[in-house]
Design a protein around this motif. Sequence first.
Motif, PDB file in Angstrom:
ATOM      1  N   ILE A  23      40.809  60.200  46.926  1.00  0.00           N
ATOM      2  CA  ILE A  23      40.407  59.313  45.837  1.00  0.00           C
ATOM      3  C   ILE A  23      39.658  58.125  46.420  1.00  0.00           C
ATOM      4  N   THR A  24      38.349  58.159  46.282  1.00  0.00           N
ATOM      5  CA  THR A  24      37.505  57.066  46.755  1.00  0.00           C
ATOM      6  C   THR A  24      36.692  56.529  45.587  1.00  0.00           C
ATOM      7  N   ALA A  25      36.173  55.324  45.752  1.00  0.00           N
ATOM      8  CA  ALA A  25      35.358  54.720  44.693  1.00  0.00           C
ATOM      9  C   ALA A  25      34.124  55.573  44.398  1.00  0.00           C
ATOM     10  N   GLU A  26      33.541  56.121  45.433  1.00  0.00           N
ATOM     11  CA  GLU A  26      32.340  56.942  45.263  1.00  0.00           C
ATOM     12  C   GLU A  26      32.642  58.204  44.455  1.00  0.00           C
ATOM     13  N   ARG A  27      33.763  58.849  44.769  1.00  0.00           N
ATOM     14  CA  ARG A  27      34.104  60.084  44.051  1.00  0.00           C
ATOM     15  C   ARG A  27      34.529  59.786  42.611  1.00  0.00           C
ATOM     16  N   LEU A  28      35.201  58.662  42.387  1.00  0.00           N
ATOM     17  CA  LEU A  28      35.561  58.303  41.020  1.00  0.00           C
ATOM     18  C   LEU A  28      34.315  58.030  40.189  1.00  0.00           C
ATOM     19  N   LYS A  29      33.292  57.464  40.815  1.00  0.00           N
ATOM     20  CA  LYS A  29      32.039  57.255  40.092  1.00  0.00           C
ATOM     21  C   LYS A  29      31.406  58.591  39.723  1.00  0.00           C
ATOM     22  N   THR A  30      31.498  59.567  40.638  1.00  0.00           N
ATOM     23  CA  THR A  30      30.974  60.902  40.353  1.00  0.00           C
ATOM     24  C   THR A  30      31.734  61.549  39.201  1.00  0.00           C
ATOM     25  N   LEU A  31      33.056  61.384  39.196  1.00  0.00           N
ATOM     26  CA  LEU A  31      33.887  62.005  38.147  1.00  0.00           C
ATOM     27  C   LEU A  31      33.697  61.342  36.793  1.00  0.00           C
ATOM     28  N   TYR A  32      33.744  60.015  36.765  1.00  0.00           N
ATOM     29  CA  TYR A  32      33.847  59.289  35.502  1.00  0.00           C
ATOM     30  C   TYR A  32      32.620  58.441  35.153  1.00  0.00           C
ATOM     31  N   GLY A  33      31.685  58.319  36.084  1.00  0.00           N
ATOM     32  CA  GLY A  33      30.464  57.579  35.789  1.00  0.00           C
ATOM     33  C   GLY A  33      30.635  56.083  35.701  1.00  0.00           C
ATOM     34  N   VAL A  34      31.647  55.535  36.384  1.00  0.00           N
ATOM     35  CA  VAL A  34      31.869  54.085  36.368  1.00  0.00           C
ATOM     36  C   VAL A  34      32.065  53.574  37.793  1.00  0.00           C
ATOM     37  N   GLU A  35      31.671  52.329  38.003  1.00  0.00           N
ATOM     38  CA  GLU A  35      31.878  51.671  39.291  1.00  0.00           C
ATOM     39  C   GLU A  35      33.290  51.083  39.326  1.00  0.00           C
ATOM     40  N   VAL A  36      34.055  51.408  40.355  1.00  0.00           N
ATOM     41  CA  VAL A  36      35.408  50.877  40.477  1.00  0.00           C
ATOM     42  C   VAL A  36      35.644  50.361  41.886  1.00  0.00           C
ATOM     43  N   GLU A  37      36.659  49.530  41.990  1.00  0.00           N
ATOM     44  CA  GLU A  37      37.160  49.080  43.283  1.00  0.00           C
ATOM     45  C   GLU A  37      38.559  49.659  43.453  1.00  0.00           C
ATOM     46  N   ILE A  38      38.841  50.201  44.631  1.00  0.00           N
ATOM     47  CA  ILE A  38      40.198  50.647  44.962  1.00  0.00           C
ATOM     48  C   ILE A  38      40.767  49.622  45.926  1.00  0.00           C
ATOM     49  N   VAL A  39      41.809  48.940  45.493  1.00  0.00           N
ATOM     50  CA  VAL A  39      42.374  47.864  46.300  1.00  0.00           C
ATOM     51  C   VAL A  39      43.866  48.092  46.495  1.00  0.00           C
ATOM     52  N   SER A  40      44.399  47.477  47.526  1.00  0.00           N
ATOM     53  CA  SER A  40      45.828  47.569  47.825  1.00  0.00           C
ATOM     54  C   SER A  40      46.527  46.298  47.394  1.00  0.00           C
ATOM     55  N   VAL A  41      47.687  46.469  46.781  1.00  0.00           N
ATOM     56  CA  VAL A  41      48.520  45.327  46.413  1.00  0.00           C
ATOM     57  C   VAL A  41      49.927  45.572  46.953  1.00  0.00           C
ATOM     58  N   ILE A  42      50.670  44.511  47.119  1.00  0.00           N
ATOM     59  CA  ILE A  42      52.037  44.607  47.640  1.00  0.00           C
ATOM     60  C   ILE A  42      53.014  44.317  46.506  1.00  0.00           C
ATOM     61  N   ASN A  43      53.943  45.241  46.268  1.00  0.00           N
ATOM     62  CA  ASN A  43      54.910  45.003  45.190  1.00  0.00           C
ATOM     63  C   ASN A  43      56.095  44.200  45.707  1.00  0.00           C
ATOM     64  N   ARG A  44      57.059  43.952  44.846  1.00  0.00           N
ATOM     65  CA  ARG A  44      58.188  43.080  45.212  1.00  0.00           C
ATOM     66  C   ARG A  44      59.087  43.713  46.282  1.00  0.00           C
ATOM     67  N   LEU A  45      58.950  45.026  46.490  1.00  0.00           N
ATOM     68  CA  LEU A  45      59.715  45.694  47.546  1.00  0.00           C
ATOM     69  C   LEU A  45      58.925  45.746  48.848  1.00  0.00           C
ATOM     70  N   ASN A  46      57.820  44.988  48.884  1.00  0.00           N
ATOM     71  CA  ASN A  46      56.934  44.924  50.047  1.00  0.00           C
ATOM     72  C   ASN A  46      56.303  46.270  50.370  1.00  0.00           C
ATOM     73  N   LYS A  47      56.077  47.071  49.343  1.00  0.00           N
ATOM     74  CA  LYS A  47      55.441  48.373  49.502  1.00  0.00           C
ATOM     75  C   LYS A  47      53.993  48.271  49.044  1.00  0.00           C
ATOM     76  N   GLU A  48      53.099  48.849  49.817  1.00  0.00           N
ATOM     77  CA  GLU A  48      51.679  48.811  49.477  1.00  0.00           C
ATOM     78  C   GLU A  48      51.346  49.864  48.432  1.00  0.00           C
ATOM     79  N   LEU A  49      50.662  49.445  47.376  1.00  0.00           N
ATOM     80  CA  LEU A  49      50.235  50.346  46.307  1.00  0.00           C
ATOM     81  C   LEU A  49      48.727  50.225  46.125  1.00  0.00           C
TER      82      LEU A  49
END
Length: 282
Positions: A226-252
């Motif tokens: 799942i990359t931004a480039e492939r999501l654009k190919t699938l859905y025709g929209v520009e997206v950013e894929i970013v990482s966030v840290i939840n309260r359990l200190n797990k990266e999502l």
Amino acid sequence: MKLKLDNLSCGYGQRKVLENISLEINGGEVIGLLGANGCGKTTLIKSILGLLPTQGGEVLLDGKNIKRWTSAQIARVVGYIPQMHTPPFPFEVLDVVLMGRTAHINPFASPSSKDVKIAEQALEMLNITYLRNRIYTEISGGERQLVLIARALAQEPKILIMDEPTSSLDFGNQIKVLSHVKQLAGLNLAILMSCHFPEHAFLYSNRVVLLNEGRILHSGTPGETITAERLKTLYGVEVEIVSVINRLNKELKVCIPSGYFRPEIDLAQISATERNYALANY
């Protein structure tokens, strides 16, 4: 048990929707199937279930071609969980779950005490025994979807196929249903689940298959597929894929339309705390 699609082509009549689809799913895996509306996700599922004749290739269960299997034979191995639906009659929840035993019951016979016990165990596994005597049409959407999963489990399948199981659910019920999916994979079930949300695939899938223009665009682990480039190919929209840290200190990983970010912010160059702040405020 292993489900293998070998150069599968399928569609409706003379119209080909998908071609040369090859895929293997093993017990304990959750495979996320991503693609835009009309890309063929449901067509593929119907072909695997034998509801549509294939136009080429094979569907193999532990190496055996199921082309000549009866619907009852397939149902003893493959459980199907459709999108949200409402039955025409107000059955009690236990009766809906018992319908999953149909493939194991002789024609014109009634469910045995063993069948009832298996249905009750399916309800218990999903922590919804409190719904046992409720009317299916009178419970919430999330509860209905869990009942459909229980019905599929009552089949005692080796493989579960789920067609956008969270499509009409609110956020909370989506998380509840998907959490149960992950637990079921722990029982060594092979699970193929179509969905619209890349975040769901990041969270709950071992592997992801991207469908585009009748073919597999890419397959692999969620992080590499799942990359931004492939999501654009699938859905025709520009997206950013970013990482966030939840309260359990797990990266999502989350996907957000590119227009939501200020151009001066380079997400790759800031700390997790700053990134979370940027996501919350921009």
